[in-house]
Write a protein that holds these residues in place. Sequence first.
Motif, PDB file in Angstrom:
ATOM      1  N   ASN A   1       0.856  -1.180   0.000  1.00 11.76           N
ATOM      2  CA  ASN A   1       0.000   0.000   0.000  1.00 11.76           C
ATOM      3  C   ASN A   1       0.897   1.236   0.000  1.00 11.76           C
ATOM      4  N   GLU A   2       0.288   2.400  -0.025  1.00  8.39           N
ATOM      5  CA  GLU A   2       1.077   3.632  -0.101  1.00  8.39           C
ATOM      6  C   GLU A   2       1.984   3.810   1.113  1.00  8.39           C
ATOM      7  N   GLY A   3       1.513   3.413   2.285  1.00 10.98           N
ATOM      8  CA  GLY A   3       2.334   3.551   3.488  1.00 10.98           C
ATOM      9  C   GLY A   3       3.596   2.716   3.413  1.00 10.98           C
ATOM     10  N   LEU A   4       3.460   1.474   2.960  1.00 11.69           N
ATOM     11  CA  LEU A   4       4.629   0.603   2.835  1.00 11.69           C
ATOM     12  C   LEU A   4       5.550   1.106   1.736  1.00 11.69           C
ATOM     13  N   GLN A   5       4.980   1.552   0.629  1.00 15.66           N
ATOM     14  CA  GLN A   5       5.786   2.096  -0.462  1.00 15.66           C
ATOM     15  C   GLN A   5       6.583   3.312   0.016  1.00 15.66           C
ATOM     16  N   THR A   6       5.942   4.195   0.749  1.00 15.79           N
ATOM     17  CA  THR A   6       6.609   5.388   1.272  1.00 15.79           C
ATOM     18  C   THR A   6       7.733   5.003   2.227  1.00 15.79           C
ATOM     19  N   GLU A   7       7.468   4.023   3.085  1.00  8.92           N
ATOM     20  CA  GLU A   7       8.484   3.575   4.038  1.00  8.92           C
ATOM     21  C   GLU A   7       9.680   2.947   3.323  1.00  8.92           C
ATOM     22  N   MET A   8       9.426   2.128   2.305  1.00 10.50           N
ATOM     23  CA  MET A   8      10.512   1.519   1.541  1.00 10.50           C
ATOM     24  C   MET A   8      11.363   2.584   0.859  1.00 10.50           C
ATOM     25  N   GLU A   9      10.708   3.578   0.269  1.00  6.66           N
ATOM     26  CA  GLU A   9      11.432   4.666  -0.396  1.00  6.66           C
ATOM     27  C   GLU A   9      12.263   5.463   0.602  1.00  6.66           C
ATOM     28  N   ARG A  10      11.698   5.725   1.783  1.00  8.30           N
ATOM     29  CA  ARG A  10      12.427   6.477   2.808  1.00  8.30           C
ATOM     30  C   ARG A  10      13.663   5.713   3.268  1.00  8.30           C
ATOM     31  N   LEU A  11      13.492   4.428   3.554  1.00  9.13           N
ATOM     32  CA  LEU A  11      14.625   3.614   3.996  1.00  9.13           C
ATOM     33  C   LEU A  11      15.720   3.590   2.938  1.00  9.13           C
ATOM     34  N   TRP A  12      15.312   3.460   1.685  1.00 12.53           N
ATOM     35  CA  TRP A  12      16.294   3.435   0.601  1.00 12.53           C
ATOM     36  C   TRP A  12      17.033   4.770   0.516  1.00 12.53           C
ATOM     37  N   ARG A  13      16.277   5.848   0.487  1.00 13.94           N
ATOM     38  CA  ARG A  13      16.843   7.188   0.336  1.00 13.94           C
ATOM     39  C   ARG A  13      17.763   7.569   1.499  1.00 13.94           C
ATOM     40  N   GLU A  14      17.355   7.244   2.721  1.00 14.21           N
ATOM     41  CA  GLU A  14      18.107   7.671   3.903  1.00 14.21           C
ATOM     42  C   GLU A  14      19.246   6.733   4.298  1.00 14.21           C
ATOM     43  N   HIS A  15      19.110   5.431   4.008  1.00 14.82           N
ATOM     44  CA  HIS A  15      20.073   4.481   4.547  1.00 14.82           C
ATOM     45  C   HIS A  15      20.841   3.674   3.509  1.00 14.82           C
ATOM     46  N   VAL A  16      20.256   3.452   2.343  1.00 17.13           N
ATOM     47  CA  VAL A  16      20.918   2.598   1.358  1.00 17.13           C
ATOM     48  C   VAL A  16      21.650   3.434   0.303  1.00 17.13           C
ATOM     49  N   ALA A  17      20.936   4.319  -0.358  1.00 21.30           N
ATOM     50  CA  ALA A  17      21.521   5.097  -1.452  1.00 21.30           C
ATOM     51  C   ALA A  17      22.786   5.863  -1.047  1.00 21.30           C
ATOM     52  N   PRO A  18      22.810   6.511   0.110  1.00 23.89           N
ATOM     53  CA  PRO A  18      24.014   7.269   0.454  1.00 23.89           C
ATOM     54  C   PRO A  18      25.169   6.427   1.009  1.00 23.89           C
ATOM     55  N   ASN A  19      24.932   5.146   1.234  1.00 26.50           N
ATOM     56  CA  ASN A  19      25.952   4.288   1.843  1.00 26.50           C
ATOM     57  C   ASN A  19      26.753   3.594   0.742  1.00 26.50           C
ATOM     58  N   GLU A  20      27.957   4.064   0.507  1.00 28.34           N
ATOM     59  CA  GLU A  20      28.783   3.532  -0.575  1.00 28.34           C
ATOM     60  C   GLU A  20      29.234   2.095  -0.337  1.00 28.34           C
ATOM     61  N   SER A  21      29.139   1.600   0.887  1.00 27.50           N
ATOM     62  CA  SER A  21      29.545   0.224   1.157  1.00 27.50           C
ATOM     63  C   SER A  21      28.461  -0.791   0.768  1.00 27.50           C
ATOM     64  N   VAL A  22      27.241  -0.307   0.464  1.00 28.53           N
ATOM     65  CA  VAL A  22      26.146  -1.200   0.080  1.00 28.53           C
ATOM     66  C   VAL A  22      26.306  -1.595  -1.387  1.00 28.53           C
ATOM     67  N   LYS A  23      26.373  -2.902  -1.611  1.00 28.95           N
ATOM     68  CA  LYS A  23      26.499  -3.446  -2.957  1.00 28.95           C
ATOM     69  C   LYS A  23      25.204  -4.095  -3.431  1.00 28.95           C
ATOM     70  N   ALA A  24      24.354  -4.484  -2.481  1.00 31.10           N
ATOM     71  CA  ALA A  24      23.081  -5.133  -2.791  1.00 31.10           C
ATOM     72  C   ALA A  24      22.131  -4.882  -1.628  1.00 31.10           C
ATOM     73  N   ALA A  25      20.839  -5.060  -1.888  1.00 26.82           N
ATOM     74  CA  ALA A  25      19.846  -4.885  -0.831  1.00 26.82           C
ATOM     75  C   ALA A  25      18.830  -6.013  -0.903  1.00 26.82           C
ATOM     76  N   VAL A  26      18.372  -6.438   0.265  1.00 27.13           N
ATOM     77  CA  VAL A  26      17.372  -7.495   0.376  1.00 27.13           C
ATOM     78  C   VAL A  26      16.245  -6.972   1.260  1.00 27.13           C
ATOM     79  N   PHE A  27      15.018  -7.057   0.751  1.00 29.99           N
ATOM     80  CA  PHE A  27      13.854  -6.705   1.552  1.00 29.99           C
ATOM     81  C   PHE A  27      13.297  -7.993   2.144  1.00 29.99           C
TER      82      PHE A  27
END
Length: 80
Positions: A25-51
């Motif tokens: 739903n929109e809430g989960l989509q928003t939360e996934m986008e926030r987590l990605w934007r704040e914690h995954v995208a800026p972290n250069e040590s991340v090579k892959a992500a698993v939900f």
Amino acid sequence: PPEVTSSGVAVIRLEQKGGKMNTLNEGLQTEMERLWREHVAPNESVKAAVFISAKPDNFIAGADIGMLKAKKAAGEEESL
């Protein structure tokens, strides 16, 4: 925040509060986008992500049908 393993895998746990199962739903989509934007995208040590689900017995039960109908009625299906 997501855990990042020593091999560079971000483990993102999803959990919708107040229900036995996660639904798309929109809430989960928003939360996934926030987590990605704040914690995954800026972290250069991340090579892959698993939900994964923080719930013990399932990942995602399915889509929120009411949300899908509302998006279609508003012509916003592609925003999903």
